[in-house]
Design an enzyme around this catalytic site. Structure first.
Site, short mmCIF file in Angstrom:
data_model
loop_
_atom_site.label_atom_id
_atom_site.label_comp_id
_atom_site.label_asym_id
_atom_site.label_seq_id
_atom_site.Cartn_x
_atom_site.Cartn_y
_atom_site.Cartn_z
N LEU A 182 0.84 -1.21 0.00
CA LEU A 182 0.00 0.00 0.00
C LEU A 182 0.87 1.25 0.00
O LEU A 182 0.93 2.01 0.96
CB LEU A 182 -0.95 -0.02 1.20
CG LEU A 182 -1.94 -1.17 1.23
CD1 LEU A 182 -2.87 -1.04 2.43
CD2 LEU A 182 -2.74 -1.25 -0.07
N HIS A 183 1.57 1.43 -1.11
CA HIS A 183 2.44 2.60 -1.28
C HIS A 183 1.72 3.65 -2.12
O HIS A 183 0.51 3.61 -2.23
CB HIS A 183 3.78 2.17 -1.87
CG HIS A 183 4.56 1.31 -0.91
ND1 HIS A 183 5.11 1.80 0.25
CD2 HIS A 183 4.83 -0.02 -0.92
CE1 HIS A 183 5.69 0.83 0.91
NE2 HIS A 183 5.54 -0.30 0.22
N ALA A 184 2.41 4.56 -2.74
CA ALA A 184 1.84 5.77 -3.32
C ALA A 184 0.61 5.55 -4.22
O ALA A 184 -0.45 6.09 -3.93
CB ALA A 184 2.92 6.53 -4.09
#
Length: 85
Positions: A14-16
């Protein structure tokens, strides 16, 4: 508040990009949603920055909570999907 536990599906966690897509969906719903790692403190899923602070990687379990079942289901599906594909 209802909750469900899902496994992060995005290859990068759940990054950018996934965090932004999830935060936008929460904002569009107008309903509060929180995300938390199992046993961890919940964060506001309407904020991409707060989602990224979870450090949730692919395969980790995340608890999605909301008072609205349809929104909860939608966000849980997004968390479980590879949003970078």
């Amino acid at each position: 508040m209802s909750s469900t536990t899902v496994v992060v599906g995005s290859a990068v966690g759940l990054h950018a990009r996934p965090a932004t897509l999830i935060a936008e969906a929460v904002a569009d719903s107008g309903v509060p949603v929180t995300l938390a790692l199992q046993g961890g403190d919940p964060v506001d899923a309407g904020s991409a920055l707060m989602i990224m602070t979870l450090g949730a990687e692919k395969g980790m379990k995340v608890v999605v909570s909301s008072d609205d079942q349809a929104t909860l289901d939608k966000i849980a599906d997004m968390v479980a999907t590879d949003l970078d594909a």
